[in-house]
Design an enzyme around this catalytic site. Structure first.
Site, PDB file in Angstrom:
ATOM      1  N   CYS A  95     -25.447  25.786  -6.764  1.00 51.70           N
ATOM      2  CA  CYS A  95     -24.702  26.578  -7.708  1.00 51.70           C
ATOM      3  C   CYS A  95     -23.935  27.604  -7.583  1.00 51.70           C
ATOM      4  CB  CYS A  95     -25.326  26.387  -9.100  1.00 51.70           C
ATOM      5  SG  CYS A  95     -27.168  27.515  -8.917  1.00 51.70           S
ATOM      6  N   LYS A 126     -35.827  16.427 -19.240  1.00 45.92           N
ATOM      7  CA  LYS A 126     -34.411  15.570 -19.443  1.00 45.92           C
ATOM      8  C   LYS A 126     -34.564  16.065 -17.208  1.00 45.92           C
ATOM      9  CE  LYS A 126     -30.839  13.918 -18.593  1.00 45.92           C
ATOM     10  NZ  LYS A 126     -30.971  13.580 -17.456  1.00 45.92           N
ATOM     11  N   GLY A 170     -22.044  21.406 -20.127  1.00 49.68           N
ATOM     12  CA  GLY A 170     -22.057  22.344 -21.142  1.00 49.68           C
ATOM     13  C   GLY A 170     -21.286  22.969 -22.093  1.00 49.68           C
ATOM     14  N   GLU A 197     -14.918  24.218  -8.219  1.00 52.96           N
ATOM     15  CA  GLU A 197     -16.112  23.497  -7.871  1.00 52.96           C
ATOM     16  C   GLU A 197     -16.250  22.494  -7.169  1.00 52.96           C
ATOM     17  OE1 GLU A 197     -19.879  23.167 -10.666  1.00 52.96           O
ATOM     18  OE2 GLU A 197     -20.516  24.609  -8.834  1.00 52.96           O
ATOM     19  N   GLU A 200     -26.906  26.802 -17.950  1.00 49.39           N
ATOM     20  CA  GLU A 200     -26.551  27.974 -15.925  1.00 49.39           C
ATOM     21  C   GLU A 200     -25.797  26.600 -15.939  1.00 49.39           C
ATOM     22  OE1 GLU A 200     -28.188  30.805 -14.736  1.00 49.39           O
ATOM     23  OE2 GLU A 200     -29.389  31.294 -16.817  1.00 49.39           O
ATOM     24  N   GLY A 235     -26.357  23.015 -15.473  1.00 48.75           N
ATOM     25  CA  GLY A 235     -25.349  21.723 -14.302  1.00 48.75           C
ATOM     26  C   GLY A 235     -24.447  22.391 -14.789  1.00 48.75           C
ATOM     27  N   SER A 236     -23.537  21.091 -14.766  1.00 50.35           N
ATOM     28  CA  SER A 236     -21.855  21.394 -14.706  1.00 50.35           C
ATOM     29  C   SER A 236     -20.992  21.643 -16.051  1.00 50.35           C
ATOM     30  CB  SER A 236     -20.805  20.251 -14.696  1.00 50.35           C
ATOM     31  OG  SER A 236     -20.920  19.059 -15.320  1.00 50.35           O
ATOM     32  N   THR A 237     -19.895  22.557 -15.813  1.00 51.26           N
ATOM     33  CA  THR A 237     -19.563  23.610 -16.930  1.00 51.26           C
ATOM     34  C   THR A 237     -18.893  22.640 -17.883  1.00 51.26           C
ATOM     35  OG1 THR A 237     -18.956  25.091 -15.547  1.00 51.26           O
ATOM     36  CG2 THR A 237     -17.789  25.071 -17.363  1.00 51.26           C
TER      37      THR A 237
HETATM   38  P1  NAD Z   1     -24.160  17.216 -14.825  1.00 51.52           P
HETATM   39  O1  NAD Z   1     -23.615  18.254 -15.570  1.00 51.52           O
HETATM   40  O2  NAD Z   1     -23.669  16.003 -14.692  1.00 51.52           O
HETATM   41  O3  NAD Z   1     -25.295  16.889 -14.843  1.00 51.52           O
HETATM   42  C1  NAD Z   1     -26.782  17.895 -14.994  1.00 51.52           C
HETATM   43  C2  NAD Z   1     -27.484  17.143 -16.284  1.00 51.52           C
HETATM   44  O4  NAD Z   1     -26.619  16.945 -17.492  1.00 51.52           O
HETATM   45  C3  NAD Z   1     -28.411  15.798 -15.131  1.00 51.52           C
HETATM   46  O5  NAD Z   1     -29.300  16.134 -15.926  1.00 51.52           O
HETATM   47  C4  NAD Z   1     -27.371  14.755 -16.634  1.00 51.52           C
HETATM   48  O6  NAD Z   1     -27.673  13.491 -16.885  1.00 51.52           O
HETATM   49  C5  NAD Z   1     -27.145  15.895 -17.848  1.00 51.52           C
HETATM   50  N1  NAD Z   1     -26.091  14.948 -18.553  1.00 51.52           N
HETATM   51  C6  NAD Z   1     -24.583  14.700 -17.748  1.00 51.52           C
HETATM   52  N2  NAD Z   1     -23.957  14.554 -19.183  1.00 51.52           N
HETATM   53  C7  NAD Z   1     -25.408  15.307 -20.269  1.00 51.52           C
HETATM   54  C8  NAD Z   1     -24.573  15.155 -21.537  1.00 51.52           C
HETATM   55  N3  NAD Z   1     -22.921  14.269 -22.353  1.00 51.52           N
HETATM   56  N4  NAD Z   1     -25.066  15.494 -22.587  1.00 51.52           N
HETATM   57  C9  NAD Z   1     -26.589  16.055 -21.848  1.00 51.52           C
HETATM   58  N5  NAD Z   1     -26.925  15.768 -20.909  1.00 51.52           N
HETATM   59  C10 NAD Z   1     -25.853  15.408 -19.700  1.00 51.52           C
HETATM   60  O7  NAD Z   1     -24.638  18.421 -13.523  1.00 51.52           O
HETATM   61  P2  NAD Z   1     -25.269  17.943 -11.606  1.00 51.52           P
HETATM   62  O8  NAD Z   1     -23.587  16.711 -10.799  1.00 51.52           O
HETATM   63  O9  NAD Z   1     -26.819  17.011 -11.908  1.00 51.52           O
HETATM   64  O10 NAD Z   1     -25.119  19.252 -11.120  1.00 51.52           O
HETATM   65  C11 NAD Z   1     -24.081  20.130 -10.750  1.00 51.52           C
HETATM   66  C12 NAD Z   1     -24.001  20.757 -10.953  1.00 51.52           C
HETATM   67  O11 NAD Z   1     -24.786  21.749 -11.694  1.00 51.52           O
HETATM   68  C13 NAD Z   1     -23.158  22.206 -10.433  1.00 51.52           C
HETATM   69  O12 NAD Z   1     -21.806  22.446 -11.518  1.00 51.52           O
HETATM   70  C14 NAD Z   1     -23.338  23.311 -10.290  1.00 51.52           C
HETATM   71  O13 NAD Z   1     -22.940  24.323 -10.795  1.00 51.52           O
HETATM   72  C15 NAD Z   1     -24.435  23.146 -11.687  1.00 51.52           C
HETATM   73  N6  NAD Z   1     -25.764  24.004 -11.118  1.00 51.52           N
HETATM   74  C16 NAD Z   1     -26.333  25.311 -12.108  1.00 51.52           C
HETATM   75  C17 NAD Z   1     -27.027  26.270 -11.976  1.00 51.52           C
HETATM   76  C18 NAD Z   1     -27.271  27.507 -12.631  1.00 51.52           C
HETATM   77  O14 NAD Z   1     -28.615  27.824 -11.869  1.00 51.52           O
HETATM   78  N7  NAD Z   1     -26.260  27.788 -12.740  1.00 51.52           N
HETATM   79  C19 NAD Z   1     -27.735  25.491 -10.238  1.00 51.52           C
HETATM   80  C20 NAD Z   1     -28.138  24.128 -10.164  1.00 51.52           C
HETATM   81  C21 NAD Z   1     -26.664  23.585 -10.583  1.00 51.52           C
END
Ligand code: NAD
Length: 502
Positions: A307, A198, A256, A404, A273, A251-253
């Site tokens: 990130c 996704k 996560g 962040e 991650e 994605g975001s903590t």
């Molecule tokens: P986000 O957590 O909002 O979304 C990431 C993904 O998760 C998207 O596809 C989103 O649709 C999905 N998502 C959102 N809510 C969900 C839920 N309840 N259940 C399942 N999936 C869900 O993050 P973002 O705003 O897309 O990205 C930015 C964040 O990602 C930042 O915190 C950044 O640090 C992190 N990031 C980390 C790495 C790494 O390798 N550590 C790399 C890139 C980005």
């Protein structure tokens, strides 16, 4: 939808570019399909705020169809049991397909995410090519071991093998849409898993194009499925689905943690991650010219939406003013603009919401009394731009220091000795990355040992490679991506022990 920009499945963009759009559908079981609810999500160019296409708004029902397709493909064993070298050849073919379509993928990424085409061509596309090429070689090297068991004195033959974990759900963010999808898909394929991916609702296009290229490269139907949709709907449904064996999330903590809570229900395997608030440490003996530019790029690259962005700067006091001034000069020289303009250094942020979030943090920084050295505004552009911004001497408790921001905002603080800077650098709930600038080798390595981070760079920043495990400690995640370790997260160990009759 601005129909004037679309014709014959292509986007007629600025600068005379014509970009072929991927199917405005999802890939399930080898078929390009609409969402069950018939709804769609608009896709917008963040540099102009124009909507130029849409993708299906995937629902629980679509996720269920995709998981069932992936399960059928897994159980058919046509992928996991394919000759390892043949599996590797298909993965290598995917690398070649990405390479052949580099320009098109880079343009698509620029319209979808806002980043510059030259950035996508220099970083995103090669990262995707490299991970498929690297993982292609692993298919024939996932071996096992013979266990020298002592047992009860009888003769045994005991061995452990690595088996694919099964059907994996992969959820990726919007900052490196193609590269993040590739970092997820390539190791899972090498391990013999089948996938439901996704992409972010904000940037779904290159994942769809990648899936198209993977089919052209010979990937059997159903092995890779892509469901577009919102996190709360499609993402959540994927994490809840009992047919998923492992969730790999970037994605975001905040999300996560939510995923961990949901996955605990049936103890799915989870790798994460997550976010970061990484430090740059500059010692007075460093090559200051390199350190200054390095620290500037470490935060402002990709408009800070990285990130591993080094968003906290610590500089030894005697060179603090000089370095901060140098980074401010570099920031002022970075031209903001749309990603197709070859002069542009920094594109817009990905969305209106992300722009407001970053501007809100800048406001909080001002309100808490930190000094704005440069930036702080939008740069007077129409799209979702934010100027590269530096705050000096913020309170260690300020939100701009602790949270962040995921935008082009740097906080700078002087330090006097190593103990002080290590303590300050580690004073965060995150632990993704860090960089150290010094000419003193012992100090560099001793400091690297003391930093609580999954990745530490010395006299450089952001050098990622498919062979080097990547990931964070503390609230920056669980597990590692890429490298052998990243691959093994897509396997389970099975031990087989036989009693030998003598
Ligand atoms: P986000 O957590 O909002 O979304 C990431 C993904 O998760 C998207 O596809 C989103 O649709 C999905 N998502 C959102 N809510 C969900 C839920 N309840 N259940 C399942 N999936 C869900 O993050 P973002 O705003 O897309 O990205 C930015 C964040 O990602 C930042 O915190 C950044 O640090 C992190 N990031 C980390 C790495 C790494 O390798 N550590 C790399 C890139 C980005």
């Amino acid at each position: 939808m601005n129909a004037a920009t679309i014709a014959h499945g292509a986007l007629h963009g600025d600068a005379g570019h014509e970009v072929r759009l991927p199917p405005a559908r999802m890939l399930i079981g080898g078929e390009w399909v609409e969402s069950a609810n018939g709804r769609s999500i608009d896709v917008e160019d963040p540099a102009t705020t124009r909507v130029f296409t849409s993708v299906p708004d995937g629902s629980v029902e679509d996720v269920d169809r995709a998981v069932k397709a992936a399960r059928r493909a897994f159980e058919a064993r046509s992928w996991a049991r394919m000759r390892p070298l043949d599996r590797g050849k298909i993965i290598e073919n995917i690398a070649r397909k990405i390479e052949e379509n580099a320009q098109e993928l880079a343009l698509l990424e620029s319209y979808d995410n806002g980043k510059t085409v030259h950035h996508a061509l220099a970083v995103d596309v090669p990262a995707a090519v490299d991970i498929f090429r690297y993982m292609a070689g692993w298919t024939s090297k996932i071996g096992g071991q013979v266990n020298p068991i002592s047992g009860d004195g009888q003769q045994y033959h005991s061995y452990s093998v690595r088996e694919p974990v099964g059907v994996v759900g992969q959820i990726v963010p919007w900052n490196y849409p193609l590269a993040m999808a590739a970092w997820k898909i390539a190791p899972a394929l090498a391990a013999g898993c089948t996938i439901v991916l996704k992409p972010s609702e904000l940037t779904p296009l290159t994942a769809l194009r990648l899936a198209e290229l993977a089919l052209e490269a010979g990937l059997p139907e159903g092995v890779l499925n892509v469901v577009t949709g919102y996190g709360q709907a499609a993402g959540q449904a994927l994490v809840e689905h009992p047919g998923i064996d492992k969730i790999a999330f970037t994605g975001s903590t905040r999300v996560g943690k939510q995923i961990v809570r949901t996955a605990a229900e049936d103890l799915k395997r989870v790798t994460l991650e997550l976010g970061g608030k990484s430090p740059s440490l500059i010692f007075a003996d460093a090559d200051l010219e390199k350190a200054t530019l390095g620290a500037a790029l470490a935060i402002f690259f990709n408009s800070g939406q990285v990130c591993l962005a080094a968003s906290r700067l610590f500089v030894e006091r005697k060179v603090y003013d000089e370095v901060v001034e140098g980074i401010a000069k570099a920031a002022q020289s970075f031209k903001l603009g749309h990603g197709r303009d070859p002069e542009t250094m920094l594109g817009p942020l990905v969305s209106r919401q992300q722009q407001s979030r970053v501007l809100d943090y800048i406001e909080q920084g001002r309100n808490c009394g930190a000094e704005v050295v440069t930036g702080g505004g939008t740069g007077g552009k129409d799209g979702y731009f934010v100027e590269p911004t530096i705050f000096a001497n913020p309170s260690p408790e300020a939100s701009i220091v602790r949270e962040e921001i995921f935008g082009p905002v740097l906080v700078a603080t002087p330090f006097d000795d190593i103990d002080e800077v290590v303590k300050a650098a580690n004073d965060t709930r995150y632990g993704l990355a860090a960089n150290i600038w010094t000419r003193d080798l012992s100090r560099a390595h001793l400091t690297a040992r003391r930093l609580e981070a999954g990745v530490v760079w010395i006299n450089t920043h952001g050098m990622n490679d498919p062979s080097a495990p990547f990931g964070g400690v503390k609230e920056s995640g669980w597990g590692r991506e890429v490298g052998e370790e990243g691959l093994l997260h897509y396997t389970e160990t099975k031990t087989v022990t036989a009693l030998l009759d003598e």
